[in-house]
Write an enzyme that holds these catalytic residues in place. Sequence first.
Site, PDB file in Angstrom:
ATOM      1  N   CYS A  86       7.199  -0.519   6.130  1.00  0.00           N
ATOM      2  CA  CYS A  86       6.670   0.677   5.470  1.00  0.00           C
ATOM      3  C   CYS A  86       7.701   1.180   4.464  1.00  0.00           C
ATOM      4  O   CYS A  86       8.896   1.237   4.784  1.00  0.00           O
ATOM      5  CB  CYS A  86       6.399   1.758   6.522  1.00  0.00           C
ATOM      6  SG  CYS A  86       5.798   3.313   5.841  1.00  0.00           S
ATOM      7  N   LEU A  87       7.241   1.552   3.271  1.00  0.00           N
ATOM      8  CA  LEU A  87       8.157   2.065   2.245  1.00  0.00           C
ATOM      9  C   LEU A  87       8.851   3.344   2.710  1.00  0.00           C
ATOM     10  O   LEU A  87       9.917   3.684   2.212  1.00  0.00           O
ATOM     11  CB  LEU A  87       7.393   2.326   0.937  1.00  0.00           C
ATOM     12  CG  LEU A  87       6.829   1.081   0.235  1.00  0.00           C
ATOM     13  CD1 LEU A  87       5.943   1.478  -0.941  1.00  0.00           C
ATOM     14  CD2 LEU A  87       7.955   0.165  -0.227  1.00  0.00           C
ATOM     15  N   HIS A 131      -2.800   0.502   8.342  1.00  0.00           N
ATOM     16  CA  HIS A 131      -1.486   1.140   8.192  1.00  0.00           C
ATOM     17  C   HIS A 131      -1.581   2.374   7.291  1.00  0.00           C
ATOM     18  O   HIS A 131      -1.087   3.458   7.644  1.00  0.00           O
ATOM     19  CB  HIS A 131      -0.512   0.101   7.618  1.00  0.00           C
ATOM     20  CG  HIS A 131       0.856   0.615   7.346  1.00  0.00           C
ATOM     21  ND1 HIS A 131       1.976   0.167   8.014  1.00  0.00           N
ATOM     22  CD2 HIS A 131       1.316   1.540   6.460  1.00  0.00           C
ATOM     23  CE1 HIS A 131       3.047   0.800   7.565  1.00  0.00           C
ATOM     24  NE2 HIS A 131       2.675   1.637   6.616  1.00  0.00           N
ATOM     25  N   GLU A 132      -2.235   2.230   6.137  1.00  0.00           N
ATOM     26  CA  GLU A 132      -2.283   3.335   5.163  1.00  0.00           C
ATOM     27  C   GLU A 132      -3.180   4.477   5.653  1.00  0.00           C
ATOM     28  O   GLU A 132      -2.859   5.654   5.468  1.00  0.00           O
ATOM     29  CB  GLU A 132      -2.771   2.833   3.797  1.00  0.00           C
ATOM     30  CG  GLU A 132      -1.903   1.765   3.154  1.00  0.00           C
ATOM     31  CD  GLU A 132      -0.421   2.094   3.109  1.00  0.00           C
ATOM     32  OE1 GLU A 132      -0.068   3.282   2.994  1.00  0.00           O
ATOM     33  OE2 GLU A 132       0.386   1.156   3.219  1.00  0.00           O
ATOM     34  N   HIS A 181      -1.429   6.739   7.962  1.00  0.00           N
ATOM     35  CA  HIS A 181      -0.569   7.722   7.272  1.00  0.00           C
ATOM     36  C   HIS A 181      -1.325   9.035   7.022  1.00  0.00           C
ATOM     37  O   HIS A 181      -0.745  10.114   7.058  1.00  0.00           O
ATOM     38  CB  HIS A 181      -0.108   7.176   5.920  1.00  0.00           C
ATOM     39  CG  HIS A 181       1.149   6.352   5.963  1.00  0.00           C
ATOM     40  ND1 HIS A 181       2.352   6.854   6.391  1.00  0.00           N
ATOM     41  CD2 HIS A 181       1.389   5.069   5.595  1.00  0.00           C
ATOM     42  CE1 HIS A 181       3.284   5.896   6.287  1.00  0.00           C
ATOM     43  NE2 HIS A 181       2.723   4.806   5.823  1.00  0.00           N
ATOM     44  N   GLN A 188       3.052   9.926   1.553  1.00  0.00           N
ATOM     45  CA  GLN A 188       4.350   9.271   1.300  1.00  0.00           C
ATOM     46  C   GLN A 188       4.995   9.746   0.001  1.00  0.00           C
ATOM     47  O   GLN A 188       6.188   9.502  -0.223  1.00  0.00           O
ATOM     48  CB  GLN A 188       4.176   7.746   1.257  1.00  0.00           C
ATOM     49  CG  GLN A 188       3.789   7.146   2.589  1.00  0.00           C
ATOM     50  CD  GLN A 188       3.710   5.646   2.503  1.00  0.00           C
ATOM     51  OE1 GLN A 188       2.673   5.097   2.175  1.00  0.00           O
ATOM     52  NE2 GLN A 188       4.816   4.969   2.770  1.00  0.00           N
ATOM     53  N   GLY A 232       0.818  -1.206   0.000  1.00  0.00           N
ATOM     54  CA  GLY A 232       0.000   0.000   0.000  1.00  0.00           C
ATOM     55  C   GLY A 232       0.850   1.252   0.000  1.00  0.00           C
ATOM     56  O   GLY A 232       2.034   1.221   0.372  1.00  0.00           O
TER      57      GLY A 232
END
Length: 165
Positions: free
Chosen positions: A89-90, A131-132, A135, A51, A46
């Site tokens: 996480c990216l 998670h997303e 953000h 991000q 995701g």
Amino acid sequence: MALRHIVTVGDSVLTKVSRPVTQFDSRLHLLLDDMVETLLDAGGVGLAAPQVGVLRRVVVVDTGEDGILELINPEIIDQSGSQTGLEGCLSVPGKYGIVTRPNVVTVRAQDRDGNWFEVEGEALIARCFCHELAHLDGQLYTEVAERMLTPEELQELTEGEEAED
Ligand code: NI
């Protein structure tokens, strides 16, 4: 379409609250297309707009079999069960933590044309939704992780991945 730069932890954009999307126009569609391309290129599950430096409530998720899911102004409307597992996480490269999340999550969101819909995710997808969406409120999983993996555990994880190849 173009790849966007993924910002990493330490950049203040990751700690800010994103604004709702109000215009479902070509600019939004370009952002979505770029985010999907960036997510697939990075090999993540995701990606949230902050991000890539855009403080708007936009998330893309690669569900695997069911393809790409685009979530605009998403909210969690139902959740049940519990799962404890590995999360990365990216925007936090090279790290993983242990996080407890609900096992089933229902999200209400708009599509790229502004139509509302509901979608249910289980297991990895439920984890990804939580998670997303966090953000979008400026929260990273590292803040809710029970603990982060040690360098030794990380090494084992990497070796495991290599063995799978
Ligand atoms: Ni993330």
